[in-house]
Design a protein around this motif. Sequence first.
Motif, PDB file in Angstrom:
ATOM      1  N   HIS A  59      21.105  24.459   9.344  1.00 53.30           N
ATOM      2  CA  HIS A  59      20.113  23.903   8.424  1.00 53.30           C
ATOM      3  C   HIS A  59      19.048  24.938   8.080  1.00 53.30           C
ATOM      4  CE1 HIS A  59      16.459  21.564   7.373  1.00 53.30           C
ATOM      5  NE2 HIS A  59      17.333  20.786   6.739  1.00 53.30           N
ATOM      6  N   CYS A  63      18.110  26.386   4.411  1.00 51.17           N
ATOM      7  CA  CYS A  63      16.738  26.380   3.871  1.00 51.17           C
ATOM      8  C   CYS A  63      16.359  27.765   3.338  1.00 51.17           C
ATOM      9  CB  CYS A  63      15.754  25.954   4.956  1.00 51.17           C
ATOM     10  SG  CYS A  63      15.779  24.197   5.347  1.00 51.17           S
ATOM     11  N   LEU A  88      20.899  20.524   0.308  1.00 50.89           N
ATOM     12  CA  LEU A  88      19.895  20.615   1.359  1.00 50.89           C
ATOM     13  C   LEU A  88      19.297  19.254   1.671  1.00 50.89           C
ATOM     14  CD1 LEU A  88      18.127  22.249   3.276  1.00 50.89           C
ATOM     15  CD2 LEU A  88      16.569  22.700   1.363  1.00 50.89           C
ATOM     16  N   SER A  92      19.684  17.486   5.274  1.00 47.42           N
ATOM     17  CA  SER A  92      18.494  17.147   6.063  1.00 47.42           C
ATOM     18  C   SER A  92      18.529  15.684   6.498  1.00 47.42           C
ATOM     19  CB  SER A  92      17.226  17.427   5.244  1.00 47.42           C
ATOM     20  OG  SER A  92      17.147  18.787   4.875  1.00 47.42           O
ATOM     21  N   VAL A 123      13.599  18.834  11.022  1.00 45.08           N
ATOM     22  CA  VAL A 123      14.588  19.016   9.959  1.00 45.08           C
ATOM     23  C   VAL A 123      14.087  18.409   8.651  1.00 45.08           C
ATOM     24  CG1 VAL A 123      16.846  18.204   9.174  1.00 45.08           C
ATOM     25  CG2 VAL A 123      16.610  19.248  11.428  1.00 45.08           C
ATOM     26  N   GLY A 127      13.109  20.695   5.458  1.00 44.62           N
ATOM     27  CA  GLY A 127      13.932  20.396   4.287  1.00 44.62           C
ATOM     28  C   GLY A 127      13.096  19.974   3.092  1.00 44.62           C
ATOM     29  N   THR A 130      11.084  22.990   1.654  1.00 47.89           N
ATOM     30  CA  THR A 130      11.923  23.939   0.913  1.00 47.89           C
ATOM     31  C   THR A 130      12.352  23.361  -0.423  1.00 47.89           C
ATOM     32  OG1 THR A 130      12.731  24.820   3.018  1.00 47.89           O
ATOM     33  CG2 THR A 130      13.988  25.356   1.037  1.00 47.89           C
TER      34      THR A 130
END
Length: 435
Positions: A59, A63, A88, A92, A123, A127, A130
């Motif tokens: 993950h 990102c 993404l 997430s 997370v 997430g 980003t």
Amino acid sequence: MRRPGRWWRGKSTLAKVETYTRWSFHFFPLVEVTAIGLPVFGQVGAGFAVWLVLPLCAHAVLCGVTASRSLDWTRGTREQPVRLLVVLGVASVLLGTAALSLVRHGPGGEDTTSAVVPVCVGVLIFGTGTIALGVRGRLRVLGLVAGTAAYAGLMAFALGLDGDASLGTAFAVLFGGGGLVFTSVFSVWLLDAVYELDAARETRTRLAVAEERLRFGRDLHDVMGRNLAVIALKSELAVQLSRRERPEAVDQMIEVQRIARESQREVREVVRGYREADLGAELAGAQGVLTAAGVDCSVTGSATGLPPAVQSALGWVVREATTNVLRHGDARRCRVTLETAGNHVVLTVENDGVERAAAQGAAGRPGGGSGLAGLRERLAAVAGTLEAGPVDGGLFRVVADVPLPPTSSSAFPAGSSSASSSDTVSRSVSEEVTP
């Protein structure tokens, strides 16, 4: 191999801001793995921790890639990475849901809960922050943060956490995600603002160049306007006289030839820059142009009382040095000093941004351009010297030293030369056309 310090100093201010912004977001995946993944190994068994940390590392990498593509889209070098943003977001949500599901279906115990809840919250926070890089619009960004926080709270309650823990999870995602989203949006805004300021500076520089071209056009108009009008009138008069077979027509055409050749000589002087340059005007113009381009410029000294020939030579030094600062340097400060030392006058132009300016300093050496070489030729005409190059402190310095003539009468060779040249042209024209 270039050292990191020299590589960084060689960048322009704009490139430094963009590099700093990009590497800040590239550093976030490392923060995610370090701050969230490593503590898991101290809370649960090594085997269980590995299964939690490996998806977290994937993950974090996702990102980083999304942040890089989103920043490219922000700068207009790439299309909006819609698919990557969706991937993404889905990753997430799935990873956060899977982590919280271990509260009920995992090994059990408080250690499991204290390990998986931070993973879920982290997370979703990273997430969301980003994804905000690739989204525009306040409502969309606010909806992203609020929706993620609400989903985190409902998901936590549905997977077995009590009401207080579910509410705490929602608020953690709300405040943590909101803070990271604000950082992302502000960074993009700051980067855009820096680019807009740089574009405005370039526009001011182009306007300064355009103003200089207009000044050149006005000089050319002053030279040619009157002479062309006289040529037209005298040519018309010569035509009328020739139709009447009057001998005065020859005198009028001789005068037309003289004016035409004089105009040609004056145009060459304008184009080649042989006309007198006003040092006072050049100093004021340099300060105005550099200040408009965002350079802190200070001018010390006055050109009052200097002979015209010396002013002309030093005026060209000021003009060329100012052009080099604008065109070849990344200067923030520039200092121009004009002072008289004994029977010499010394002009010093000093600016920072030496990394790029030093390359331009090579123009005075063989194989380079003609800027500094041309200045040395102009100064040589008044027995002056020119020194240019980088100095300590990251500065670039141009020093012109010109001796003052012993008497003021010798300071006016230009006008005498012009008059004698005009007389020579008249005599040569008369000798050519006189039968």
